[in-house]
Design a protein around this motif. Structure first.
Motif, PDB file in Angstrom:
ATOM      1  N   SER A 190      -3.528   0.673  -0.346  1.00  0.00           N
ATOM      2  CA  SER A 190      -2.274   0.054  -0.771  1.00  0.00           C
ATOM      3  C   SER A 190      -1.247   1.112  -1.162  1.00  0.00           C
ATOM      4  O   SER A 190      -1.460   2.312  -0.977  1.00  0.00           O
ATOM      5  CB  SER A 190      -2.556  -0.899  -1.941  1.00  0.00           C
ATOM      6  OG  SER A 190      -1.410  -1.619  -2.303  1.00  0.00           O
ATOM      7  N   GLN A 193      -0.134   0.700  -7.705  1.00  0.00           N
ATOM      8  CA  GLN A 193      -0.967  -0.330  -8.329  1.00  0.00           C
ATOM      9  C   GLN A 193      -0.153  -1.526  -8.812  1.00  0.00           C
ATOM     10  O   GLN A 193      -0.681  -2.635  -8.921  1.00  0.00           O
ATOM     11  CB  GLN A 193      -1.740   0.263  -9.511  1.00  0.00           C
ATOM     12  CG  GLN A 193      -2.798   1.277  -9.105  1.00  0.00           C
ATOM     13  CD  GLN A 193      -3.699   1.668 -10.256  1.00  0.00           C
ATOM     14  OE1 GLN A 193      -4.116   0.825 -11.036  1.00  0.00           O
ATOM     15  NE2 GLN A 193      -3.995   2.954 -10.379  1.00  0.00           N
ATOM     16  N   ASN A 194       1.124  -1.320  -9.104  1.00  0.00           N
ATOM     17  CA  ASN A 194       1.947  -2.399  -9.651  1.00  0.00           C
ATOM     18  C   ASN A 194       2.905  -3.019  -8.647  1.00  0.00           C
ATOM     19  O   ASN A 194       3.748  -3.836  -9.025  1.00  0.00           O
ATOM     20  CB  ASN A 194       2.756  -1.881 -10.848  1.00  0.00           C
ATOM     21  CG  ASN A 194       1.870  -1.471 -12.009  1.00  0.00           C
ATOM     22  OD1 ASN A 194       0.869  -2.113 -12.279  1.00  0.00           O
ATOM     23  ND2 ASN A 194       2.232  -0.396 -12.686  1.00  0.00           N
ATOM     24  N   THR A 196       4.457  -5.476  -6.491  1.00  0.00           N
ATOM     25  CA  THR A 196       4.287  -6.933  -6.505  1.00  0.00           C
ATOM     26  C   THR A 196       3.833  -7.477  -5.167  1.00  0.00           C
ATOM     27  O   THR A 196       2.911  -8.289  -5.084  1.00  0.00           O
ATOM     28  CB  THR A 196       5.618  -7.615  -6.888  1.00  0.00           C
ATOM     29  OG1 THR A 196       6.169  -6.947  -8.018  1.00  0.00           O
ATOM     30  CG2 THR A 196       5.395  -9.076  -7.226  1.00  0.00           C
ATOM     31  N   GLN A 198       2.429  -5.934  -2.542  1.00  0.00           N
ATOM     32  CA  GLN A 198       1.106  -5.458  -2.150  1.00  0.00           C
ATOM     33  C   GLN A 198       0.003  -6.246  -2.869  1.00  0.00           C
ATOM     34  O   GLN A 198      -0.963  -6.688  -2.249  1.00  0.00           O
ATOM     35  CB  GLN A 198       0.966  -3.965  -2.489  1.00  0.00           C
ATOM     36  CG  GLN A 198       1.980  -3.061  -1.818  1.00  0.00           C
ATOM     37  CD  GLN A 198       1.612  -2.710  -0.402  1.00  0.00           C
ATOM     38  OE1 GLN A 198       0.461  -2.402  -0.124  1.00  0.00           O
ATOM     39  NE2 GLN A 198       2.571  -2.755   0.495  1.00  0.00           N
ATOM     40  N   ASN A 199       0.162  -6.402  -4.170  1.00  0.00           N
ATOM     41  CA  ASN A 199      -0.862  -7.089  -4.958  1.00  0.00           C
ATOM     42  C   ASN A 199      -0.985  -8.558  -4.580  1.00  0.00           C
ATOM     43  O   ASN A 199      -2.090  -9.119  -4.559  1.00  0.00           O
ATOM     44  CB  ASN A 199      -0.554  -6.950  -6.450  1.00  0.00           C
ATOM     45  CG  ASN A 199      -0.744  -5.529  -6.945  1.00  0.00           C
ATOM     46  OD1 ASN A 199      -1.470  -4.745  -6.340  1.00  0.00           O
ATOM     47  ND2 ASN A 199      -0.092  -5.186  -8.038  1.00  0.00           N
ATOM     48  N   THR A 200       0.144  -9.191  -4.270  1.00  0.00           N
ATOM     49  CA  THR A 200       0.108 -10.590  -3.845  1.00  0.00           C
ATOM     50  C   THR A 200      -0.632 -10.719  -2.520  1.00  0.00           C
ATOM     51  O   THR A 200      -1.480 -11.604  -2.349  1.00  0.00           O
ATOM     52  CB  THR A 200       1.530 -11.153  -3.702  1.00  0.00           C
ATOM     53  OG1 THR A 200       2.207 -11.033  -4.963  1.00  0.00           O
ATOM     54  CG2 THR A 200       1.500 -12.619  -3.293  1.00  0.00           C
ATOM     55  N   ILE A 202      -2.850  -8.686  -1.293  1.00  0.00           N
ATOM     56  CA  ILE A 202      -4.264  -8.344  -1.482  1.00  0.00           C
ATOM     57  C   ILE A 202      -5.026  -9.525  -2.072  1.00  0.00           C
ATOM     58  O   ILE A 202      -6.186  -9.775  -1.711  1.00  0.00           O
ATOM     59  CB  ILE A 202      -4.405  -7.082  -2.358  1.00  0.00           C
ATOM     60  CG1 ILE A 202      -3.901  -5.858  -1.579  1.00  0.00           C
ATOM     61  CG2 ILE A 202      -5.861  -6.862  -2.773  1.00  0.00           C
ATOM     62  CD1 ILE A 202      -3.732  -4.607  -2.427  1.00  0.00           C
ATOM     63  N   GLU A 203      -4.396 -10.265  -2.981  1.00  0.00           N
ATOM     64  CA  GLU A 203      -5.049 -11.446  -3.540  1.00  0.00           C
ATOM     65  C   GLU A 203      -5.326 -12.486  -2.452  1.00  0.00           C
ATOM     66  O   GLU A 203      -6.388 -13.120  -2.442  1.00  0.00           O
ATOM     67  CB  GLU A 203      -4.197 -12.050  -4.655  1.00  0.00           C
ATOM     68  CG  GLU A 203      -4.218 -11.245  -5.946  1.00  0.00           C
ATOM     69  CD  GLU A 203      -5.625 -11.002  -6.462  1.00  0.00           C
ATOM     70  OE1 GLU A 203      -6.384 -11.982  -6.580  1.00  0.00           O
ATOM     71  OE2 GLU A 203      -5.961  -9.830  -6.731  1.00  0.00           O
ATOM     72  N   TYR A 224      -5.197   3.421  -3.755  1.00  0.00           N
ATOM     73  CA  TYR A 224      -3.745   3.465  -3.890  1.00  0.00           C
ATOM     74  C   TYR A 224      -3.210   4.839  -3.491  1.00  0.00           C
ATOM     75  O   TYR A 224      -3.563   5.853  -4.093  1.00  0.00           O
ATOM     76  CB  TYR A 224      -3.340   3.134  -5.323  1.00  0.00           C
ATOM     77  CG  TYR A 224      -3.788   1.752  -5.743  1.00  0.00           C
ATOM     78  CD1 TYR A 224      -3.035   0.625  -5.423  1.00  0.00           C
ATOM     79  CD2 TYR A 224      -5.002   1.580  -6.419  1.00  0.00           C
ATOM     80  CE1 TYR A 224      -3.465  -0.650  -5.794  1.00  0.00           C
ATOM     81  CE2 TYR A 224      -5.437   0.317  -6.785  1.00  0.00           C
ATOM     82  CZ  TYR A 224      -4.662  -0.792  -6.473  1.00  0.00           C
ATOM     83  OH  TYR A 224      -5.099  -2.044  -6.820  1.00  0.00           O
TER      84      TYR A 224
END
Length: 362
Positions: A190, A193-194, A196, A198-200, A202-203, A224
């Protein structure tokens, strides 16, 4: 000091204290806070009525603040947005730091507020860290549009999403699963780490992997690379050494997928480990043609930048307020409808492979 002077001074102090007390009663002696002003601005916006027939204003000042400058993806995106702003009779510019840190973005937001920009478009490196400064922008009646990566909805007027977050995340798993025959260990490389977006994504990848058809696939690590070429290159190397049975890497970031492909193309893993994710055709063309990468996906960043310019201009001009259900036309891109929480979706991503990659130049 004479008795007259002392008496006059006491009278002045008394009057001042009384005035301050009255001000406290009405609105606070020091005035409203920045957060109060931001909330008042958002409340006014919520109660505002859009006029879709209002003409687009000219001579606006519109600034693009990407996750980082000198990132090929954002260079294309912001360049297209700035060109579109000029077409609309206004002035556009790109500002930002070469690192992908939220703290760096905050200082640029503050400067843009001081410059009295009419609109700020930002790809947020962190959903919360930039909110304070963005609320100050809103309090100054500066329109705020997030693109590529969002903040909390109360910190901006609208969010331009490249495609449905769920569609992006699930398709990443679906695409690599087909290449692996739905078997094997995979990892994700990715950005920060924060981030938005990317994290969405990945979920949604993790949720997709829960389906029965992926029972023989396993996500072993999310690494990361901070959207830094060298760090992403090193993280790829580390993943392959730490997980000798690794069969595929998904990198949903243009910097990461290019770095991962470069490492694999010059290693013994070429042809053995699948690289997939999100990248630009010009970055990935050599790796597709030499067999390192079979396919990858992305939306057209030129269109995303162009849409961003139209959204910013429409907000400043009063054609839209960012409310759900509002419609507007973005030039040759056509008509768009604003969704929940002010989200505007560009459209579905394109899958690139050896059969179509030469049809694109960005």
């Amino acid at each position: 000091m004479s008795a007259y002077s002392r008496t006059r001074r006491r009278a002045t102090l008394t009057a001042t204290a009384a005035a301050c007390a009255l001000a406290v009663t009405l609105a606070g002696c020091s005035g409203t806070t920045k957060n109060d002003a931001a909330n008042e601005t958002k409340e006014k916006a919520a109660n505002a009525t859009a006029d879709p027939d209002a003409p687009l204003k000219k001579n606006l000042k519109i600034a693009f603040l990407p996750k980082q400058i000198n990132n090929p993806y954002f260079t294309i995106l912001d360049g297209s947005g700035i060109d579109t702003v000029k077409e609309l009779g206004s002035t556009g510019k790109e500002v930002g730091s070469s690192d992908a840190k939220a703290s760096s973005q905050v200082s640029y937001i503050n400067t843009l507020v001081q410059q009295r920009q009419d609109a700020i478009l930002i790809a947020a490196n962190d959903p919360n860290s930039v909110c304070g400064s963005l609320k100050q922008a809103l309090a100054q009646d500066i329109k705020v549009v997030t693109y590529d990566s969002d903040t909390a909805p109360e910190c901006r007027d609208a969010f331009i999403n490249q495609a449905s977050s769920e569609e992006i995340g699930r398709s990443q798993i679906q695409n690599i699963a087909k290449q692996l025959g739905h078997k094997g260990e995979i990892a994700v490389l990715s950005a920060t780490q924060n981030a938005t977006n990317q994290n969405t994504w990945i979920e949604f990848m993790k949720d997709e992997l829960k389906k029965p058809e992926y029972k023989e696939m396993k996500l072993v690590k999310v690494a990361y690379g901070d959207d830094d070429d060298q760090k992403s290159f090193q993280e790829t190397q580390g993943l392959l050494k730490a997980y000798p049975n690794l069969k595929g890497i998904i990198s949903p970031t243009t910097v990461g997928i290019a770095a991962a492909s470069r490492y694999v193309s010059g290693s013994s893993y070429k042809g053995k480990v699948v690289i997939n994710g999100l990248g630009t055709p010009n970055q990935m063309r050599a790796y597709v043609k030499d067999g390192t990468v079979e396919q990858f996906a992305l939306w057209d960043p030129k269109k995303l930048g162009r849409l961003g310019a139209y959204v910013a201009a429409a907000l400043v001009s009063g054609q839209i307020t960012g409310a759900e259900g509002e419609k507007f036309t973005a030039g040759d891109l056509g008509e768009y409808t604003i969704g929940k929480d002010g989200e505007i979706i560009l459209g579905p991503p394109t899958v690139f492979d050896k059969n179509n990659i030469d049809d694109f130049d960005f």
